[in-house]
Design an enzyme around this catalytic site. Structure first.
Site, PDB file in Angstrom:
ATOM      1  N   GLY A 127      89.698 113.276 -69.116  1.00 57.53           N
ATOM      2  CA  GLY A 127      88.768 112.176 -69.358  1.00 57.53           C
ATOM      3  C   GLY A 127      87.393 112.596 -68.918  1.00 57.53           C
ATOM      4  O   GLY A 127      87.192 113.733 -68.472  1.00 57.53           O
ATOM      5  N   THR A 128      86.451 111.698 -69.041  1.00 58.56           N
ATOM      6  CA  THR A 128      85.101 111.999 -68.574  1.00 58.56           C
ATOM      7  C   THR A 128      85.089 111.987 -67.050  1.00 58.56           C
ATOM      8  O   THR A 128      86.072 111.622 -66.405  1.00 58.56           O
ATOM      9  CB  THR A 128      84.102 110.918 -69.040  1.00 58.56           C
ATOM     10  N   MET A 129      83.956 112.328 -66.481  1.00 56.88           N
ATOM     11  CA  MET A 129      83.758 112.099 -65.049  1.00 56.88           C
ATOM     12  C   MET A 129      83.905 110.602 -64.786  1.00 56.88           C
ATOM     13  O   MET A 129      83.656 109.761 -65.668  1.00 56.88           O
ATOM     14  CB  MET A 129      82.341 112.540 -64.626  1.00 56.88           C
TER      15      MET A 129
ATOM     16  N   GLY B 244      88.648 107.918 -63.266  1.00 56.34           N
ATOM     17  CA  GLY B 244      89.822 107.600 -62.446  1.00 56.34           C
ATOM     18  C   GLY B 244      90.869 108.697 -62.370  1.00 56.34           C
ATOM     19  O   GLY B 244      92.000 108.457 -61.953  1.00 56.34           O
ATOM     20  N   LYS B 245      90.497 109.932 -62.696  1.00 56.26           N
ATOM     21  CA  LYS B 245      91.479 111.025 -62.689  1.00 56.26           C
ATOM     22  C   LYS B 245      92.010 111.295 -61.277  1.00 56.26           C
ATOM     23  O   LYS B 245      93.214 111.403 -61.079  1.00 56.26           O
ATOM     24  CB  LYS B 245      90.844 112.309 -63.254  1.00 56.26           C
TER      25      LYS B 245
ATOM     26  N   GLU C 141      90.547 118.764 -60.503  1.00 64.15           N
ATOM     27  CA  GLU C 141      89.363 119.557 -60.893  1.00 64.15           C
ATOM     28  C   GLU C 141      89.814 120.822 -61.631  1.00 64.15           C
ATOM     29  O   GLU C 141      89.270 121.915 -61.435  1.00 64.15           O
ATOM     30  CB  GLU C 141      88.488 119.908 -59.673  1.00 64.15           C
ATOM     31  N   ALA C 142      90.822 120.636 -62.496  1.00 62.09           N
ATOM     32  CA  ALA C 142      91.439 121.785 -63.174  1.00 62.09           C
ATOM     33  C   ALA C 142      90.482 122.472 -64.141  1.00 62.09           C
ATOM     34  O   ALA C 142      90.726 123.616 -64.551  1.00 62.09           O
ATOM     35  CB  ALA C 142      92.699 121.334 -63.903  1.00 62.09           C
ATOM     36  N   GLN C 143      89.381 121.780 -64.497  1.00 65.31           N
ATOM     37  CA  GLN C 143      88.399 122.434 -65.387  1.00 65.31           C
ATOM     38  C   GLN C 143      87.792 123.670 -64.733  1.00 65.31           C
ATOM     39  O   GLN C 143      87.291 124.557 -65.420  1.00 65.31           O
ATOM     40  CB  GLN C 143      87.278 121.452 -65.798  1.00 65.31           C
TER      41      GLN C 143
ATOM     42  N   VAL D 137      78.752 125.297 -64.157  1.00 67.82           N
ATOM     43  CA  VAL D 137      79.287 124.596 -62.983  1.00 67.82           C
ATOM     44  C   VAL D 137      78.164 124.252 -62.009  1.00 67.82           C
ATOM     45  O   VAL D 137      77.482 125.144 -61.484  1.00 67.82           O
ATOM     46  CB  VAL D 137      80.362 125.449 -62.267  1.00 67.82           C
TER      47      VAL D 137
HETATM   48  N1  LIG Z   1      83.725  99.821 -55.849  1.00 66.93           N
HETATM   49  C1  LIG Z   1      84.675  99.995 -56.777  1.00 66.93           C
HETATM   50  N2  LIG Z   1      85.482  98.992 -57.126  1.00 66.93           N
HETATM   51  C2  LIG Z   1      86.451  99.149 -58.065  1.00 66.93           C
HETATM   52  N3  LIG Z   1      86.664 100.296 -58.707  1.00 66.93           N
HETATM   53  C3  LIG Z   1      85.877 101.321 -58.401  1.00 66.93           C
HETATM   54  C4  LIG Z   1      84.847 101.243 -57.438  1.00 66.93           C
HETATM   55  N4  LIG Z   1      84.234 102.454 -57.358  1.00 66.93           N
HETATM   56  C5  LIG Z   1      84.862 103.237 -58.249  1.00 66.93           C
HETATM   57  N5  LIG Z   1      85.854 102.558 -58.878  1.00 66.93           N
HETATM   58  C6  LIG Z   1      86.773 103.055 -59.918  1.00 66.93           C
HETATM   59  O1  LIG Z   1      87.050 104.384 -59.662  1.00 66.93           O
HETATM   60  C7  LIG Z   1      86.834 105.162 -60.844  1.00 66.93           C
HETATM   61  C8  LIG Z   1      86.467 106.563 -60.445  1.00 66.93           C
HETATM   62  O2  LIG Z   1      87.619 107.134 -59.872  1.00 66.93           O
HETATM   63  P1  LIG Z   1      87.731 108.680 -59.542  1.00 66.93           P
HETATM   64  O3  LIG Z   1      89.195 108.908 -59.337  1.00 66.93           O
HETATM   65  O4  LIG Z   1      86.822 109.041 -58.439  1.00 66.93           O
HETATM   66  O5  LIG Z   1      87.235 109.308 -60.929  1.00 66.93           O
HETATM   67  P2  LIG Z   1      87.299 110.793 -61.503  1.00 66.93           P
HETATM   68  O6  LIG Z   1      88.221 111.610 -60.640  1.00 66.93           O
HETATM   69  O7  LIG Z   1      87.795 110.631 -62.915  1.00 66.93           O
HETATM   70  O8  LIG Z   1      85.887 111.301 -61.503  1.00 66.93           O
HETATM   71  C9  LIG Z   1      85.742 104.395 -61.567  1.00 66.93           C
HETATM   72  O9  LIG Z   1      85.758 104.617 -62.958  1.00 66.93           O
HETATM   73  C10 LIG Z   1      86.144 102.946 -61.285  1.00 66.93           C
HETATM   74  O10 LIG Z   1      87.147 102.531 -62.191  1.00 66.93           O
HETATM   75  C1  LIG Z   2      79.907 117.718 -66.779  1.00 64.87           C
HETATM   76  C2  LIG Z   2      79.961 118.736 -65.698  1.00 64.87           C
HETATM   77  C3  LIG Z   2      80.497 118.427 -64.463  1.00 64.87           C
HETATM   78  N1  LIG Z   2      80.524 119.355 -63.481  1.00 64.87           N
HETATM   79  C4  LIG Z   2      81.080 119.006 -62.168  1.00 64.87           C
HETATM   80  C5  LIG Z   2      80.495 117.788 -61.514  1.00 64.87           C
HETATM   81  C6  LIG Z   2      81.623 117.333 -60.589  1.00 64.87           C
HETATM   82  O1  LIG Z   2      81.500 118.057 -59.368  1.00 64.87           O
HETATM   83  C7  LIG Z   2      82.884 117.758 -61.341  1.00 64.87           C
HETATM   84  C8  LIG Z   2      83.602 116.630 -62.037  1.00 64.87           C
HETATM   85  O2  LIG Z   2      84.156 115.784 -61.063  1.00 64.87           O
HETATM   86  P1  LIG Z   2      84.845 114.355 -61.415  1.00 64.87           P
HETATM   87  O3  LIG Z   2      85.838 114.203 -60.288  1.00 64.87           O
HETATM   88  O4  LIG Z   2      85.503 114.463 -62.752  1.00 64.87           O
HETATM   89  O5  LIG Z   2      83.764 113.334 -61.389  1.00 64.87           O
HETATM   90  O6  LIG Z   2      82.456 118.703 -62.321  1.00 64.87           O
HETATM   91  C9  LIG Z   2      80.067 120.631 -63.712  1.00 64.87           C
HETATM   92  O7  LIG Z   2      80.119 121.492 -62.833  1.00 64.87           O
HETATM   93  N2  LIG Z   2      79.524 120.951 -64.924  1.00 64.87           N
HETATM   94  C10 LIG Z   2      79.458 120.050 -65.927  1.00 64.87           C
HETATM   95  O8  LIG Z   2      78.942 120.391 -67.022  1.00 64.87           O
END
Ligand SMILES: Nc1ncnc2c1ncn2[C@@H]1O[C@H](COP(=O)(O)OP(=O)(O)O)[C@@H](O)[C@H]1O
Ligand SMILES: Cc1cn([C@H]2C[C@H](O)[C@@H](COP(=O)(O)O)O2)c(=O)[nH]c1=O
Length: 217
Positions: free
Chosen positions: A9-11, A14-15, A87-89, A170
């Site tokens: 998914g995107t950043m 919720g991953k 962070e498997a990317q 990165v």
């Molecule tokens: N204060 C908050 N209240 C409820 N949900 C939150 C809050 N802050 C973040 N989130 C949820 O957490 C998600 C981000 O989760 P995270 O696991 O850190 O994402 P990812 O690993 O994909 O970058 C957000 O999309 C949102 O759904």
């Molecule tokens: C788009 C993009 C992202 N990154 C980095 C930024 C964050 O440190 C991670 C993603 O973390 P998340 O848990 O999924 O929010 O990736 C990067 O290095 N380069 C990029 O282009």
């Protein structure tokens, strides 16, 4: 059958939260996971979510052999029932091959979490290999949204709120960055193509595209 699953998914969709939930549910049933991460924002050896949860993890490094690492853990009397890689990317393609071998030869489930594409909408090499090898690719159900309200599908890198298109693939960062810092914003494809972030859209909305007309009195 054990599986290699790529949760993509995107950043900020919720991953890592899902990774922590999978870990919680399995460890609550007495299972033992091997948890890997790389360059988490919370620091080395941490798997963290923006919801505030965090767990200890093995920090993956360049050249680390995941298959050998898990075999070594098992050979020294350790227990490994499943594997999580966040962070498997950031993993190298051959490290993804090693994770696939863990599934096939050690018969363990491997759950990998990561963004597919970088700020230029190009696949990360590790994510490309996951797309090639995964038994299943799961798109997270809680959709992140673009500023326009559409589903966010792309990651933009920003500086002072403006989208940048040059730089290293990165750069560790977050979606809530201080001004003048490199940050990220999730966008729909339309606004990623047009390089329109929330800040630039807001600025455009404030600047009238026609001059005001004053009546002469
Ligand atoms: N204060 C908050 N209240 C409820 N949900 C939150 C809050 N802050 C973040 N989130 C949820 O957490 C998600 C981000 O989760 P995270 O696991 O850190 O994402 P990812 O690993 O994909 O970058 C957000 O999309 C949102 O759904
Ligand atoms: C788009 C993009 C992202 N990154 C980095 C930024 C964050 O440190 C991670 C993603 O973390 P998340 O848990 O999924 O929010 O990736 C990067 O290095 N380069 C990029 O282009």
């Amino acid at each position: 059958m054990p599986e290699l699953v790529f949760f993509s998914g995107t950043m900020d969709c919720g991953k890592s939260t899902l990774a922590l939930q999978i870990e919680h549910n399995r460890s609550a049933r007495g299972l033992q996971g091997m948890i890997y991460t790389r360059d988490d924002r919370a620091g080395r050896g941490k798997l963290s979510s923006r919801l505030g949860l965090v767990t200890e993890a093995v920090e993956a490094t360049d050249g680390m052999d995941f298959y050998a690492h898990i075999v070594a853990a098992l050979s020294s009397g350790g227990r490994v029932d499943y594997v999580i890689a966040d962070e498997a990317q950031f993993l190298a393609p051959d490290q993804i091959d090693q994770l696939a071998r863990v599934v096939d030869d050690l018969e363990l489930d491997v759950f990998a979490f990561g963004i597919s594409t970088d700020f230029r909408s190009k696949l990360f090499p590790g994510s490309q290999r996951l797309v090639e090898l995964a038994d299943r690719i799961e798109v997270l159900q809680v959709e992140a949204l673009c500023w326009c309200g559409a589903r966010a599908t792309h990651n933009a890198r920003t500086l002072d709120g403006q989208m940048v298109v040059e730089g290293a693939q990165v750069v560790i960062g977050d979606v809530h960055s201080a001004p003048a810092e490199v940050g990220y914003e999730v966008l729909c494809r339309r606004h990623h193509r047009r390089r329109q972030t929330s800040a630039s859209a807001h600025a455009a909305a404030l600047s009238p595209d026609v001059l005001p007309v004053y009546s002469a009195e």
